[in-house]
Scaffold this motif. Sequence first.
Motif, PDB file in Angstrom:
ATOM      1  N   GLU A   1       0.855  -1.190   0.000  1.00 60.12           N
ATOM      2  CA  GLU A   1       0.000   0.000   0.000  1.00 60.12           C
ATOM      3  C   GLU A   1       0.887   1.235   0.000  1.00 60.12           C
ATOM      4  N   LEU A   2       0.642   2.108  -0.964  1.00 63.90           N
ATOM      5  CA  LEU A   2       1.479   3.303  -1.121  1.00 63.90           C
ATOM      6  C   LEU A   2       1.068   4.364  -0.108  1.00 63.90           C
ATOM      7  N   ASP A   3       2.040   4.845   0.681  1.00 62.97           N
ATOM      8  CA  ASP A   3       1.772   5.891   1.664  1.00 62.97           C
ATOM      9  C   ASP A   3       2.136   7.271   1.131  1.00 62.97           C
ATOM     10  N   GLU A   4       3.221   7.335   0.363  1.00 65.81           N
ATOM     11  CA  GLU A   4       3.677   8.632  -0.134  1.00 65.81           C
ATOM     12  C   GLU A   4       4.532   8.408  -1.388  1.00 65.81           C
ATOM     13  N   GLN A   5       4.356   9.295  -2.348  1.00 66.66           N
ATOM     14  CA  GLN A   5       5.162   9.227  -3.564  1.00 66.66           C
ATOM     15  C   GLN A   5       5.555  10.637  -3.992  1.00 66.66           C
ATOM     16  N   THR A   6       6.827  10.830  -4.289  1.00 68.35           N
ATOM     17  CA  THR A   6       7.315  12.076  -4.879  1.00 68.35           C
ATOM     18  C   THR A   6       8.029  11.708  -6.173  1.00 68.35           C
ATOM     19  N   THR A   7       8.619  12.702  -6.805  1.00 66.60           N
ATOM     20  CA  THR A   7       9.332  12.433  -8.057  1.00 66.60           C
ATOM     21  C   THR A   7      10.478  11.463  -7.840  1.00 66.60           C
ATOM     22  N   THR A   8      11.132  11.525  -6.681  1.00 66.18           N
ATOM     23  CA  THR A   8      12.334  10.728  -6.455  1.00 66.18           C
ATOM     24  C   THR A   8      12.226   9.791  -5.261  1.00 66.18           C
ATOM     25  N   SER A   9      11.040   9.583  -4.745  1.00 61.75           N
ATOM     26  CA  SER A   9      10.926   8.686  -3.585  1.00 61.75           C
ATOM     27  C   SER A   9       9.566   8.012  -3.542  1.00 61.75           C
ATOM     28  N   ILE A  10       9.561   6.858  -2.887  1.00 62.68           N
ATOM     29  CA  ILE A  10       8.332   6.086  -2.674  1.00 62.68           C
ATOM     30  C   ILE A  10       8.364   5.539  -1.254  1.00 62.68           C
ATOM     31  N   GLN A  11       7.239   5.585  -0.586  1.00 60.96           N
ATOM     32  CA  GLN A  11       7.140   4.966   0.728  1.00 60.96           C
ATOM     33  C   GLN A  11       5.821   4.218   0.820  1.00 60.96           C
ATOM     34  N   GLY A  12       5.899   2.969   1.280  1.00 57.39           N
ATOM     35  CA  GLY A  12       4.694   2.172   1.418  1.00 57.39           C
ATOM     36  C   GLY A  12       4.862   1.131   2.503  1.00 57.39           C
ATOM     37  N   HIS A  13       3.806   0.398   2.756  1.00 59.55           N
ATOM     38  CA  HIS A  13       3.878  -0.664   3.749  1.00 59.55           C
ATOM     39  C   HIS A  13       3.145  -1.894   3.234  1.00 59.55           C
TER      40      HIS A  13
END
Length: 839
Positions: free
Chosen positions: A728-740
């Motif tokens: 599950e995607l928590d945060e996305q920017t042009t150069t980063s991804i964070q999920g759990h």
Amino acid sequence: MREWIYKKIESDKTVLVLAFLIPFLIMAGVCIYHGIYPFGDQCFLHIDMYHQYCPFTAEFLHKLKTGSSLMYSWNLGLGSDFVALYAYYLASPMNWLVFLVSPAHIIEFMTVLIIIKIGLSGFTFAYYLKKHYQTDSYMVILFAVFYALSGFTCAYNWDIMWLDGVWLAPLIVLGLERLVYEKKCVLYYVTLALSIFSNYYISIMICIFLVIYYFILMLEKTGKKEFFQTSFRFGIYSLLAGGTSAVLLFPEIKILAISGSGGIDFPETVEWYFSFLSELARSCLNVTVCTTTGDWPNLYSGCAVLLLIFVYLMNRKINWKKKLVRLLFLGFFLLSFSNNILTFFWHGLDFPDGLPSRQTFLYIFLLLTVCFEAVHEKEGIRPISVGISLLLGMGLLVLFAVFTDTTLVSMNSIIITGILLGGYALVLVFSIGKDRMLQMISWIFAFVLVITEAFVNLNATSVQTTSRTSYTANLDAYQELTDQAKTESNGFYRIDKYNRLTKNEAALSGYPSASIFSSLMNISVADFYRGVGMEGGKNFYCYNGATPLLSAMLSVKYLMTESAYEESPLRKLVGTSGNMNLYENKYSLPLGFMLDDEVERTWDYSWGTSIDVQNMLAKKLGATEDLFTPVDADVKHGETNIYVAHDSYLVGYYTQKSAKTITADYGYKTRAFSKTDHVYLLDLGWCTAGTTIKITGDGTSLIQLQAYEMNLDSMDTAYQTLAAQTMELDEQTTTSIQGHIDVTKAGNLILSIPAEEGWTVFIDGKETETETEKFGDAFFSIPLTTGSHTITMQYHTPGLTAGGAVSLGCIAVFLLITFVKRKRRKRRIQDQVPEESEI
């Protein structure tokens, strides 16, 4: 009054201004004649400008306007490094001016830049001749026009990224001459660094030219000690110029290494493309330019060169040694155009993929310089020499007419070239006389001849256009539907299209997709695409051929198309704008999903046909039956007919490369598949019972296609296996991804992102090694144990930090050298000490 006119014509500023304005206005006039917007509905987009430069510029503008990172882009294929793409396609400093225009006028911005760069080519060549020969003669303008509007420009003026090298080349050569003769380094260092920074590829050819020309200059100097000192200066400042661009070169090298353009495939045999006469005949007027196919160089540089090269040979004031080395250099160029090994070296240890003889502008630079010297040293010209030169030039034309293919160089071109040679011979005879009035008339006549010839040749052989309306017609609809998809989607998603304008349409319209056309594309992804039945090649990969299973694995949630017949159990209509429709796929996975280690280890996309590969994958994902089963088809002369017995989703498998377009006629609709010589699965879509699909192809009398029906139960089983554990995607920017993700069964987290060096992956805050395993040899595969995990990914362009450090170091070294030189020069002046050798 007459003396005032002479003074004005030969003034420094007038010569340079006219050298810029005349090519600029001729190019602008031809654009107007061809109805380029706003003077018509046409636009300058042609070949790569259509497919790459305009979409990439649109993505660049989007980044500048929104302030997003220039390191990475999700709108280029499945995700691509943007620094390397910028270095390859967009690095001209002029491109930053795009910030001043609206997205709706990017095409016009690029058109104006092209015209300006062509004008600058005339300006810089005139500046070179003026400084090299210490003259303000009006003749400079005429040669500058031919340099700016040469055959190279006629063929490649749409290739906006190469034009920086064309207008910078005269300044770089002038800088080299100052470095050798005057020990002045600034012009050479600055212009060469700017050229390499703007486009490293065309600068490779400039650097090869510089090395050869440097030794020519040294042959004209004497002294062993002086040779080593000058060579040291040449080497130091050349390295500093290259190093100054390291901030772009290092990332470029890194990304090229994983692209289809990486590697060196040295030719095993020597090959000659064409005869000397056939090649030289391309110097005539109105010769069709060679761009996408063939190996022919575009040698046109004004018809006068076929006269003036002989005048140069017979000019008594020019040293024979100087003539010899320059003529040998010109001969080496001509050999290079026709020989495969020399072509390989000139093009950076690679063969050009179309667009042949890209170093032609340097040959034209040298040839026009030689021809200018022939008329500049007019005291060495006798009327009899002009007459003999005319006869020799006419003799060449006769040989062209007898021994060359008239389909490549027509008789009309040869005849008109002969008439122009006669006109230039008259101009030259009158201009070397002592009668000032005849000289003035000859000058006016020369201007009329040159401007008319340049306009006619440019108009006849250049400025290929396309409809601006058709290129931009649906951009507003794309934007509206893209905004709708963004609003409705909570997690990561991609959008793709049927019947796209270009494989880079996502960059043009600003949405994430699964397609790209770029020389920097990840070749491993293209190999994967080809293996599973999608479209892939040396410099592209494309969504064409994606089945519902593959589409789901690539996170393609939406499909945009003009077709109103795509709603089915597999997708639903969710939006309409103009004549464009947005469909949502039933099967779509998030950016990351778990895959059993056994499945990844035992499934190989290169085993069997693309149908076999997908059947194997579906069974490893739990399906008990094949995903695709064959459907009977009736193969007739010129077509294949498929009878649909019951409602079903069909794909077509074929192996022929003879047809570039295949058409499926359903009776109530048709679907055209383009670029089918690339061979990919044809998505025949959802078909209702009783439909007969007629398959035909252009360029072939037979399309032997096997249709396959997709087993919906097998598809659903495979999908549910993949969807059971997803990130599950928590945060996305042009150069980063964070999920759990909550992992109930240990395995590998598959991310539909090309596994490339710039990404750093953190699992639960700890950096993880990601280079050991790749899914399909292309995508991230990260081992995860059972339990809850936080996934963080950060991107930093590989080589950027090291390249930036080298660039800053080279700039600092150059500034230090110039500071020391200035201090030493001041001290010598104060002490009245003779100048010594220095760096």
